[in-house]
Write a protein that holds these residues in place. Structure first.
Motif, mmCIF file in Angstrom:
data_model
loop_
_atom_site.group_PDB
_atom_site.id
_atom_site.type_symbol
_atom_site.label_atom_id
_atom_site.label_comp_id
_atom_site.label_asym_id
_atom_site.label_seq_id
_atom_site.Cartn_x
_atom_site.Cartn_y
_atom_site.Cartn_z
ATOM 1 N N LYS A 139 -8.924 6.342 -10.645
ATOM 2 C CA LYS A 139 -7.997 4.913 -9.909
ATOM 3 C C LYS A 139 -7.100 5.734 -9.128
ATOM 4 C CE LYS A 139 -2.970 5.994 -12.184
ATOM 5 N NZ LYS A 139 -2.467 6.740 -12.901
ATOM 6 N N GLN A 140 -7.261 7.286 -8.124
ATOM 7 C CA GLN A 140 -7.039 7.423 -7.223
ATOM 8 C C GLN A 140 -8.266 6.201 -5.899
ATOM 9 O OE1 GLN A 140 -7.940 11.911 -6.738
ATOM 10 N NE2 GLN A 140 -6.342 11.878 -8.697
ATOM 11 N N THR A 141 -9.268 6.648 -6.373
ATOM 12 C CA THR A 141 -9.998 5.243 -5.946
ATOM 13 C C THR A 141 -9.058 3.706 -6.037
ATOM 14 O OG1 THR A 141 -12.394 6.487 -5.836
ATOM 15 C CG2 THR A 141 -12.073 4.612 -5.114
ATOM 16 N N LEU A 142 -8.862 3.824 -6.635
ATOM 17 C CA LEU A 142 -8.131 2.377 -6.528
ATOM 18 C C LEU A 142 -7.169 2.367 -6.000
ATOM 19 C CD1 LEU A 142 -8.880 0.764 -9.903
ATOM 20 C CD2 LEU A 142 -10.613 0.121 -8.329
ATOM 21 N N ILE A 143 -5.423 3.633 -5.943
ATOM 22 C CA ILE A 143 -4.946 3.787 -5.375
ATOM 23 C C ILE A 143 -5.022 3.674 -3.618
ATOM 24 C CG2 ILE A 143 -3.081 5.321 -4.749
ATOM 25 C CD1 ILE A 143 -3.495 6.394 -7.943
ATOM 26 N N LYS A 144 -6.172 3.723 -3.654
ATOM 27 C CA LYS A 144 -6.487 3.485 -1.827
ATOM 28 C C LYS A 144 -7.400 2.575 -1.301
ATOM 29 C CE LYS A 144 -8.412 9.307 -1.351
ATOM 30 N NZ LYS A 144 -9.744 9.408 -0.940
ATOM 31 N N LEU A 145 -8.128 1.944 -2.070
ATOM 32 C CA LEU A 145 -7.849 0.856 -1.826
ATOM 33 C C LEU A 145 -6.708 -0.977 -2.153
ATOM 34 C CD1 LEU A 145 -11.578 0.560 -3.971
ATOM 35 C CD2 LEU A 145 -10.927 0.448 -1.487
ATOM 36 N N GLN A 146 -5.626 -0.094 -3.292
ATOM 37 C CA GLN A 146 -4.247 -0.467 -3.110
ATOM 38 C C GLN A 146 -3.619 -0.491 -1.703
ATOM 39 O OE1 GLN A 146 -1.208 0.542 -5.288
ATOM 40 N NE2 GLN A 146 -1.233 -1.686 -6.164
ATOM 41 N N SER A 147 -3.877 0.987 -1.312
ATOM 42 C CA SER A 147 -3.176 1.203 0.332
ATOM 43 C C SER A 147 -3.864 0.416 1.588
ATOM 44 C CB SER A 147 -3.545 2.205 0.717
ATOM 45 O OG SER A 147 -3.008 2.863 1.355
ATOM 46 N N GLU A 148 -5.266 0.351 1.337
ATOM 47 C CA GLU A 148 -6.476 -0.602 2.672
ATOM 48 C C GLU A 148 -6.156 -2.319 1.996
ATOM 49 O OE1 GLU A 148 -10.414 -0.092 2.038
ATOM 50 O OE2 GLU A 148 -10.214 2.581 2.083
ATOM 51 N N ALA A 149 -5.519 -2.356 1.106
ATOM 52 C CA ALA A 149 -5.291 -4.492 1.311
ATOM 53 C C ALA A 149 -3.567 -4.122 1.217
ATOM 54 C CB ALA A 149 -5.086 -5.168 -0.367
#
Length: 304
Positions: A139-149
């Motif tokens: 989930k934390q990885t996805l949050i970071k990816l969301q931030s990158e998006a």
């Protein structure tokens, strides 16, 4: 069932005890800015963990209702989660209960018969306690990816703004260059007209002087011819001799004037010429304007 019951101990607590280690839930807004900060509350409506600093901005600026609960004091009833069919076997429409380590495949009770000869087939209910730390990390990885998006989207919006502004700018730049060229032509034309007018005045004066001189000598010749005709028809030989001798000098003067007038060259026509640079420029047609593009594509776009 299309949904599964997850107890509060699996979702809403700040952390789980795995053996002797503790997994702490991080604040999700802080994670988007690469800050690691422990969450203290949970918004049930937004399904988001928050720290004390992010709680108030979340309530004020994020739309919707916000059921904020303290992670440590959260004793509410179990949440029912709709798994959207993810917990069902797509082939047999049965609940997934097993995981085949050999093939890295989720299995239902029908699938497991196919994998009965595999070395390691685990019952999910027995190994599921190990999944929470991995899911939290995911989930934390996805949050970071969301931030990158989000950053990419922001870059796209800025790029779109830059493109619109640059297209408006190049249009004004072309208009400015056109106006400069037109003004240059107007200035050149005024200078040319002034010079042509001065030349016309000078040439007109020269032609007038030449015509006046020729008219005077013509009148003088007419007078001499008239007298010459009278002497030839009615004069005595003595008179003819005297008159012939007297007009010899006048003839020389008349010849000299005629000769001088013939030597004067006057311009009957006037033409205009343009520089080689200008004619070369005109031969380019509309290709003298080029569109430069600094994107990923190679080469320049040309306005053909």
């Amino acid at each position: 069932m299309a949904s599964r019951i997850f107890q509060d101990s699996n979702k809403n607590n700040a952390g789980d005890f795995i053996g002797e280690s503790t997994v702490t839930q991080s604040c999700e807004p802080c994670m988007k800015t690469n800050i690691s900060k422990a969450a203290t509350v949970f918004c049930k409506d937004c399904d988001e963990f928050l720290c004390d600093t992010c709680k108030n901005p979340h309530i004020v600026y994020k739309t919707g209702q916000h059921n904020i609960v303290n992670i440590k004091d959260n004793k509410s009833a179990p949440d029912i989660i709709d798994m959207k069919g993810i917990d069902k076997c797509h082939k047999h429409e049965r609940e997934i209960e097993f995981f085949c380590q050999d093939h890295s495949k989720l299995c239902c009770s029908s699938c497991v018969l196919i994998h009965r000869k595999c070395d390691q087939v685990d019952e999910i209910a027995k190994v599921s306690r190990q999944a929470r730390p991995e899911l939290q990390a995911l989930k934390q990885t996805l949050i970071k990816l969301q931030s990158e998006a989000d950053a990419i989207i922001a870059d796209c919006e800025q790029s779109e703004t830059d493109v619109n502004e640059s297209f408006a700018k190049i249009s004004s730049e072309v208009d400015e260059m056109r106006d400069r060229i037109i003004q240059l032509f107007e200035d050149a034309k005024q200078k040319f007209i002034t010079e042509a007018s001065e030349l016309k005045t000078a040439e007109t004066k020269t032609i007038g002087n030449k015509r006046d001189a020729s008219s005077k000598v013509k009148d003088e010749i007419s007078k001499v011819l008239s007298m010459c005709s009278v002497v030839l028809e009615n004069g005595t030989p003595s008179q003819q001799y005297i008159y012939s001798d007297s007009i010899k000098e006048k003839r020389k003067t008349i010849e000299s004037i005629i000769y001088d007038q013939r030597k004067i060259k006057d311009a009957s026509t006037v033409t205009v010429s343009f520089s080689k640079e200008l004619t070369s420029f005109l031969e380019m047609g509309s290709n003298f304007i080029q569109l430069n593009y600094d994107g990923n594509k190679t080469g320049n776009y040309k306005n053909n």
